[in-house]
Motif scaffolding. Structure first.
Motif, PDB file in Angstrom:
ATOM      1  N   SER A 168      -6.098 -80.492  70.687  1.00 51.27           N
ATOM      2  CA  SER A 168      -6.558 -81.082  69.448  1.00 51.27           C
ATOM      3  C   SER A 168      -7.122 -82.485  69.718  1.00 51.27           C
ATOM      4  O   SER A 168      -6.898 -83.065  70.797  1.00 51.27           O
ATOM      5  CB  SER A 168      -5.401 -81.187  68.449  1.00 51.27           C
ATOM      6  OG  SER A 168      -4.447 -82.126  68.911  1.00 51.27           O
ATOM      7  N   ALA A 169      -7.818 -83.032  68.747  1.00 52.41           N
ATOM      8  CA  ALA A 169      -8.367 -84.388  68.896  1.00 52.41           C
ATOM      9  C   ALA A 169      -7.241 -85.375  69.141  1.00 52.41           C
ATOM     10  O   ALA A 169      -7.372 -86.283  69.979  1.00 52.41           O
ATOM     11  CB  ALA A 169      -9.184 -84.767  67.661  1.00 52.41           C
ATOM     12  N   GLY A 170      -6.123 -85.209  68.436  1.00 49.39           N
ATOM     13  CA  GLY A 170      -4.981 -86.107  68.629  1.00 49.39           C
ATOM     14  C   GLY A 170      -4.424 -86.030  70.041  1.00 49.39           C
ATOM     15  O   GLY A 170      -4.058 -87.065  70.623  1.00 49.39           O
ATOM     16  N   GLU A 171      -4.373 -84.844  70.584  1.00 48.29           N
ATOM     17  CA  GLU A 171      -3.878 -84.679  71.959  1.00 48.29           C
ATOM     18  C   GLU A 171      -4.843 -85.285  72.972  1.00 48.29           C
ATOM     19  O   GLU A 171      -4.435 -85.663  74.065  1.00 48.29           O
ATOM     20  CB  GLU A 171      -3.665 -83.201  72.272  1.00 48.29           C
ATOM     21  CG  GLU A 171      -2.504 -82.573  71.520  1.00 48.29           C
ATOM     22  CD  GLU A 171      -2.419 -81.090  71.750  1.00 48.29           C
ATOM     23  OE1 GLU A 171      -1.454 -80.651  72.408  1.00 48.29           O
ATOM     24  OE2 GLU A 171      -3.337 -80.357  71.287  1.00 48.29           O
TER      25      GLU A 171
ATOM     26  N   GLN B  14      -7.265 -78.351  64.375  1.00 54.40           N
ATOM     27  CA  GLN B  14      -7.458 -79.547  63.561  1.00 54.40           C
ATOM     28  C   GLN B  14      -6.157 -80.113  63.006  1.00 54.40           C
ATOM     29  O   GLN B  14      -6.061 -81.315  62.781  1.00 54.40           O
ATOM     30  CB  GLN B  14      -8.421 -79.234  62.407  1.00 54.40           C
ATOM     31  CG  GLN B  14      -9.791 -78.803  62.877  1.00 54.40           C
ATOM     32  CD  GLN B  14     -10.462 -79.878  63.704  1.00 54.40           C
ATOM     33  OE1 GLN B  14     -10.737 -80.964  63.200  1.00 54.40           O
ATOM     34  NE2 GLN B  14     -10.701 -79.603  64.979  1.00 54.40           N
ATOM     35  N   ASP B  15      -5.170 -79.260  62.773  1.00 51.61           N
ATOM     36  CA  ASP B  15      -3.939 -79.735  62.130  1.00 51.61           C
ATOM     37  C   ASP B  15      -2.684 -79.318  62.890  1.00 51.61           C
ATOM     38  O   ASP B  15      -1.598 -79.273  62.335  1.00 51.61           O
ATOM     39  CB  ASP B  15      -3.878 -79.256  60.691  1.00 51.61           C
ATOM     40  CG  ASP B  15      -3.896 -77.741  60.566  1.00 51.61           C
ATOM     41  OD1 ASP B  15      -4.104 -77.044  61.587  1.00 51.61           O
ATOM     42  OD2 ASP B  15      -3.698 -77.246  59.441  1.00 51.61           O
ATOM     43  N   ARG B  16      -2.855 -78.997  64.151  1.00 49.50           N
ATOM     44  CA  ARG B  16      -1.721 -78.603  64.997  1.00 49.50           C
ATOM     45  C   ARG B  16      -2.107 -78.826  66.453  1.00 49.50           C
ATOM     46  O   ARG B  16      -3.274 -79.070  66.753  1.00 49.50           O
ATOM     47  CB  ARG B  16      -1.324 -77.155  64.739  1.00 49.50           C
ATOM     48  CG  ARG B  16      -2.434 -76.143  65.004  1.00 49.50           C
ATOM     49  CD  ARG B  16      -2.037 -74.711  64.650  1.00 49.50           C
ATOM     50  NE  ARG B  16      -1.649 -74.518  63.286  1.00 49.50           N
ATOM     51  CZ  ARG B  16      -2.466 -74.138  62.300  1.00 49.50           C
ATOM     52  NH1 ARG B  16      -3.730 -73.908  62.546  1.00 49.50           N
ATOM     53  NH2 ARG B  16      -2.027 -73.981  61.090  1.00 49.50           N
TER      54      ARG B  16
END
Length: 122
Positions: free
Chosen positions: A116-119, A70-72
Motif C-alpha cells: 500500500s502507499a502507507g507501506e 488503498q485501505d489495508r
C-alpha cells in the motif's frame, strides 16, 4: 487526435463469473446490463472488459494488472483475495517487508498485489 485506452479486455471461459470476481476485488459493480451467461461483462469504472472465448488459457499473461491496496496492507489484501477465490502463484515478499505477491484469479490470469502507499512511505 490521439487514441485512449477504453478497456483492458480479458479473454475468459465465463465472462460474468470472472467479472463478478473482479468486481469484488475492485469493489466496483459490473455494468447494470450484465447477467449470468452473457458473453461479455464490464466493470465500467475500472475500464475492464471480460469476454467469453472458446480457447483455454495456456501460457503466462503478456499483460497483467498490478493492484495497490488503498485501505489495508498488502498482506491483508492477499488474505482477502484468497478468500474470494484467488491463488498465490509466486510470493516475492522479502524479509524487510518489500516485494509483492503474484496471484491468479479463478481462471488462472496472473496479477500482482503490491504494498500500500502507507507501506511504501508515500
Amino acid at each position: 487526435m490521439t487514441s485512449l485506452i477504453r478497456h483492458v479486455t480479458i479473454d475468459c471461459a465465463d465472462a460474468y463469473t470472472l467479472g463478478t470476481f473482479w468486481s469484488q476485488v475492485l469493489d466496483q459493480p459490473l455494468h447494470e446490463e450484465d447477467h449470468p451467461g452473457d458473453p461479455m461483462a464490464l466493470i465500467e469504472s475500472a475500464g475492464v472488459l471480460f469476454v467469453t472465448v472458446p480457447d483455454a488459457k495456456t501460457v503466462k499473461n503478456r499483460v497483467h494488472l498490478d493492484l495497490q491496496p488503498q485501505d489495508r496492507t498488502r498482506d491483508e489484501e492477499v488474505e482477502r483475495l484468497l478468500a474470494l477465490g484467488a491463488t498465490v502463484v509466486d510470493d516475492q515478499r522479502r524479509p524487510d517487508g518489500t516485494g509483492w505477491v503474484v496471484m491468479g484469479d479463478p481462471e488462472g490470469n496472473e496479477f500482482c498485489v503490491e504494498r500500500s502507499a502507507g507501506e511504501r512511505g508515500e
